[in-house]
Design a protein around this motif. Structure first.
Motif, PDB file in Angstrom:
ATOM      1  N   ARG A   1       3.608  -0.667  -0.037  1.00 45.05           N
ATOM      2  CA  ARG A   1       3.971  -2.137  -0.416  1.00 45.05           C
ATOM      3  C   ARG A   1       2.890  -2.827   0.163  1.00 45.05           C
ATOM      4  O   ARG A   1       2.241  -2.567   1.253  1.00 45.05           O
ATOM      5  CB  ARG A   1       5.284  -2.348   0.776  1.00 45.05           C
ATOM      6  N   VAL A   2       2.728  -3.792  -0.647  1.00 42.03           N
ATOM      7  CA  VAL A   2       1.537  -4.885  -0.240  1.00 42.03           C
ATOM      8  C   VAL A   2       2.007  -6.070  -0.702  1.00 42.03           C
ATOM      9  O   VAL A   2       2.750  -6.476  -1.407  1.00 42.03           O
ATOM     10  CB  VAL A   2       0.206  -4.589  -1.232  1.00 42.03           C
ATOM     11  N   LEU A   3       1.337  -7.099   0.139  1.00 39.59           N
ATOM     12  CA  LEU A   3       1.532  -8.417   0.066  1.00 39.59           C
ATOM     13  C   LEU A   3       0.161  -9.034  -0.588  1.00 39.59           C
ATOM     14  O   LEU A   3      -0.721  -8.736  -0.092  1.00 39.59           O
ATOM     15  CB  LEU A   3       1.666  -9.344   1.374  1.00 39.59           C
ATOM     16  N   ILE A   4       0.114  -9.993  -1.547  1.00 42.54           N
ATOM     17  CA  ILE A   4      -0.889 -10.466  -2.226  1.00 42.54           C
ATOM     18  C   ILE A   4      -1.168 -11.844  -1.467  1.00 42.54           C
ATOM     19  O   ILE A   4      -0.412 -12.796  -1.621  1.00 42.54           O
ATOM     20  CB  ILE A   4      -0.848 -10.632  -3.656  1.00 42.54           C
ATOM     21  N   LEU A   5      -2.437 -12.176  -0.978  1.00 40.53           N
ATOM     22  CA  LEU A   5      -2.866 -13.519  -0.339  1.00 40.53           C
ATOM     23  C   LEU A   5      -3.421 -14.385  -1.327  1.00 40.53           C
ATOM     24  O   LEU A   5      -4.234 -13.940  -2.220  1.00 40.53           O
ATOM     25  CB  LEU A   5      -3.870 -13.322   0.640  1.00 40.53           C
ATOM     26  N   GLY A   6      -2.594 -15.243  -1.721  1.00 43.68           N
ATOM     27  CA  GLY A   6      -2.918 -16.490  -2.544  1.00 43.68           C
ATOM     28  C   GLY A   6      -1.728 -16.190  -3.556  1.00 43.68           C
ATOM     29  O   GLY A   6      -1.556 -15.478  -4.314  1.00 43.68           O
TER      30      GLY A   6
END
Length: 182
Positions: free
Chosen positions: A150-155
């Motif tokens: 799982r990843v979160l995208i910055l922006g």
């Protein structure tokens, strides 16, 4: 506890990739033996009789070990790469592994115990089996949740959307987008 779970999941991922690579290796060996016994023998009539079976080559555990070590050296078990970047590293690792195996066979005077045609065929077929098996294997592992991170995208703007599209196209990398942080 969370750290232990992360380490266990990464270890399972690595073991699964090694299993996929072994399957690709032995498939390439099988096709190489078929090439030597069924095709090349009809093209070159003066070749010596081929007396080695698939079972015979299974006894040489050090050959796939060379492939695994060089794949590990290329960080192919620890990095999540796009397909073509991984394929490029695989070609490099497979070629170096094949050269090392050929050098060991030649320097160790093992020519009587090995067919160089089989070793060359194994290199050729490995160039295709490793990337294809890894692609399919990682897709299966992703569906099983093993190759999913799982990843979160910055922006949340245009750049974030482009990153999201790029990651979504490469399921092979194993990233699941959970959201955006602005």
């Amino acid at each position: 506890m969370k750290e232990l779970r992360r380490i266990a999941k990464k270890s399972i991922q690595i073991l699964c990739l090694i299993g996929i690579d072994l399957l690709a290796f032995y498939t390439a060996l099988f096709f190489s033996l078929l090439l030597r016994t069924e095709l090349i023998v009809h093209i070159f009539n003066d070749l010596p009789k081929f007396m080695f079976s698939y079972q015979y080559f299974l006894n040489f555990f050090w050959i796939p070990l060379v492939f695994i070590i060089l794949n590990a050296y290329e960080n192919l078990y620890t990095n999540n790469l796009p397909f073509w970047d991984e394929a490029r590293r695989l070609v490099k690792a497979i070629t170096l592994s094949s050269l090392i195996v050929m050098a060991i066979v030649t320097i160790g005077n093992l020519n009587i115990r090995f067919s160089r045609i089989v070793l060359l065929g194994m290199w050729f077929f490995s160039l295709f089996t490793f990337p294809i098996f890894r692609l399919w294997g990682k897709k299966c592992l992703y569906r099983l949740g093993i190759w999913r991170e799982r990843v979160l995208i910055l922006g949340a703007g245009n750049a974030g959307r482009l990153v999201s599209e790029g990651i979504s196209r490469e399921k092979h990398m194993g990233y699941e987008i959970m959201g955006f942080l602005d």
